[in-house]
Design a protein around this motif. Structure first.
Motif, PDB file in Angstrom:
ATOM      1  N   THR A  16       0.696  -1.114   0.064  1.00 23.31           N
ATOM      2  CA  THR A  16      -0.141   0.149   0.115  1.00 23.31           C
ATOM      3  C   THR A  16       0.946   1.141   0.083  1.00 23.31           C
ATOM      4  OG1 THR A  16      -0.255  -0.094   2.411  1.00 23.31           O
ATOM      5  CG2 THR A  16      -1.972  -1.194   1.186  1.00 23.31           C
ATOM      6  N   ASP A  17       2.245   1.278   0.581  1.00 19.57           N
ATOM      7  CA  ASP A  17       3.070   2.239   0.648  1.00 19.57           C
ATOM      8  C   ASP A  17       3.504   2.747  -0.761  1.00 19.57           C
ATOM      9  OD1 ASP A  17       2.881   2.486   3.293  1.00 19.57           O
ATOM     10  OD2 ASP A  17       4.507   1.333   3.567  1.00 19.57           O
ATOM     11  N   ASP A  18       3.528   1.737  -1.863  1.00 18.28           N
ATOM     12  CA  ASP A  18       3.862   1.871  -2.968  1.00 18.28           C
ATOM     13  C   ASP A  18       3.018   3.078  -3.712  1.00 18.28           C
ATOM     14  OD1 ASP A  18       6.364   0.556  -2.731  1.00 18.28           O
ATOM     15  OD2 ASP A  18       5.135  -1.336  -3.447  1.00 18.28           O
ATOM     16  N   LEU A  19       1.782   3.073  -3.503  1.00 18.63           N
ATOM     17  CA  LEU A  19       0.645   3.869  -4.076  1.00 18.63           C
ATOM     18  C   LEU A  19       0.512   3.421  -5.570  1.00 18.63           C
ATOM     19  CD1 LEU A  19       1.435   7.574  -2.453  1.00 18.63           C
ATOM     20  CD2 LEU A  19      -0.227   5.836  -1.683  1.00 18.63           C
ATOM     21  N   PRO A  41       4.567  11.127  -4.292  1.00 18.84           N
ATOM     22  CA  PRO A  41       4.347  12.736  -4.194  1.00 18.84           C
ATOM     23  C   PRO A  41       5.585  13.346  -5.362  1.00 18.84           C
ATOM     24  CG  PRO A  41       5.366  11.718  -2.042  1.00 18.84           C
ATOM     25  CD  PRO A  41       4.715  10.608  -2.847  1.00 18.84           C
ATOM     26  N   THR A  42       6.661  12.434  -5.685  1.00 11.63           N
ATOM     27  CA  THR A  42       7.651  12.964  -6.536  1.00 11.63           C
ATOM     28  C   THR A  42       7.683  12.110  -7.804  1.00 11.63           C
ATOM     29  OG1 THR A  42       9.503  12.093  -5.599  1.00 11.63           O
ATOM     30  CG2 THR A  42       8.625  14.271  -5.015  1.00 11.63           C
ATOM     31  N   LEU A  43       8.175  12.686  -8.888  1.00 15.07           N
ATOM     32  CA  LEU A  43       8.458  11.702 -10.142  1.00 15.07           C
ATOM     33  C   LEU A  43       9.448  10.909  -9.889  1.00 15.07           C
ATOM     34  CD1 LEU A  43       7.785  11.231 -13.091  1.00 15.07           C
ATOM     35  CD2 LEU A  43       9.142  12.833 -13.570  1.00 15.07           C
ATOM     36  N   LEU A  44      10.626  11.373  -9.035  1.00 11.34           N
ATOM     37  CA  LEU A  44      11.695  10.460  -8.620  1.00 11.34           C
ATOM     38  C   LEU A  44      11.194   9.323  -7.903  1.00 11.34           C
ATOM     39  CD1 LEU A  44      14.515   9.967  -8.634  1.00 11.34           C
ATOM     40  CD2 LEU A  44      14.949  11.212  -6.818  1.00 11.34           C
ATOM     41  N   ALA A  45      10.420   9.383  -6.952  1.00  9.81           N
ATOM     42  CA  ALA A  45       9.687   8.274  -5.882  1.00  9.81           C
ATOM     43  C   ALA A  45       9.071   7.367  -6.756  1.00  9.81           C
ATOM     44  CB  ALA A  45       8.958   9.009  -4.905  1.00  9.81           C
ATOM     45  N   SER A  46       8.033   7.916  -7.825  1.00  5.40           N
ATOM     46  CA  SER A  46       7.423   7.131  -8.505  1.00  5.40           C
ATOM     47  C   SER A  46       7.980   6.223  -9.500  1.00  5.40           C
ATOM     48  CB  SER A  46       6.406   7.928  -9.729  1.00  5.40           C
ATOM     49  OG  SER A  46       5.427   8.515  -8.590  1.00  5.40           O
ATOM     50  N   GLU A  47       9.344   6.788  -9.827  1.00  9.69           N
ATOM     51  CA  GLU A  47      10.324   5.740 -10.960  1.00  9.69           C
ATOM     52  C   GLU A  47      11.037   4.988 -10.071  1.00  9.69           C
ATOM     53  OE1 GLU A  47      12.583   9.083 -12.707  1.00  9.69           O
ATOM     54  OE2 GLU A  47      11.390   9.227 -14.368  1.00  9.69           O
ATOM     55  N   SER A  48      11.271   5.317  -8.743  1.00  9.86           N
ATOM     56  CA  SER A  48      11.878   4.374  -8.049  1.00  9.86           C
ATOM     57  C   SER A  48      11.049   3.153  -7.429  1.00  9.86           C
ATOM     58  CB  SER A  48      12.233   5.011  -6.832  1.00  9.86           C
ATOM     59  OG  SER A  48      12.843   3.986  -5.649  1.00  9.86           O
ATOM     60  N   CYS A  72      12.988   2.354 -18.062  1.00  9.89           N
ATOM     61  CA  CYS A  72      12.087   2.736 -16.819  1.00  9.89           C
ATOM     62  C   CYS A  72      12.375   4.476 -16.575  1.00  9.89           C
ATOM     63  CB  CYS A  72      12.731   2.201 -15.546  1.00  9.89           C
ATOM     64  SG  CYS A  72      11.674   2.263 -14.066  1.00  9.89           S
ATOM     65  N   GLY A  73      11.252   4.782 -16.760  1.00 10.61           N
ATOM     66  CA  GLY A  73      11.140   6.351 -16.642  1.00 10.61           C
ATOM     67  C   GLY A  73       9.686   6.840 -16.518  1.00 10.61           C
ATOM     68  N   GLY A  74       9.429   7.976 -15.762  1.00  8.79           N
ATOM     69  CA  GLY A  74       8.059   8.528 -15.657  1.00  8.79           C
ATOM     70  C   GLY A  74       8.194   9.768 -16.509  1.00  8.79           C
ATOM     71  N   THR A  75       6.933  10.037 -16.992  1.00 13.01           N
ATOM     72  CA  THR A  75       6.678  11.365 -17.723  1.00 13.01           C
ATOM     73  C   THR A  75       5.308  11.851 -17.196  1.00 13.01           C
ATOM     74  OG1 THR A  75       5.428  10.155 -19.474  1.00 13.01           O
ATOM     75  CG2 THR A  75       7.797  10.566 -19.814  1.00 13.01           C
TER      76      THR A  75
END
Length: 102
Positions: A16-19, A41-48, A72-75
């Motif tokens: 659940t912490d992964d969101l 909350p951040t793009l970096l955290a989402s990519e991680s 692997c990358g977010g946009t």
């Protein structure tokens, strides 16, 4: 591994912490595509989170033996990025996350 099995494989490794909000999977003869919608909350955290979940799925199943992570990358869509830069606060409501039962 077919798309349904990979979808379940990802969901089983997410907390659940992964969101993690949604998982899109396409599997074909020469590989597959995995798209994760992560509400960190951040793009970096989402990519991680996306990278960690993907690598965990590749490393713990004989069905994904030989598979590699090619990118692997977010946009952010341009309109969303512009609104965020203008400081309009929360602009998208959170959607209920995917659940097992694909």
């Amino acid at each position: 591994m077919d798309a349904v099995a990979l979808h379940r494989h990802v969901l089983a490794r997410a907390s659940t912490d992964d969101l993690l909000q949604h998982v899109y999977v396409s599997v074909h003869a020469d590989g597959g595509d995995l798209v994760l919608f992560v509400a960190q909350p951040t793009l970096l955290a989402s990519e991680s989170v996306a990278s960690r979940l993907t690598l965990a799925c590749l490393g713990d199943s004989p069905a994904t033996s030989g598979w590699t992570l090619a990118h692997c990358g977010g946009t952010l869509p341009g309109s969303l990025a512009r609104r965020l830069l203008l400081g309009e606060g929360r602009i998208l409501p959170l959607q209920p996350p995917d659940v097992e039962g694909y």
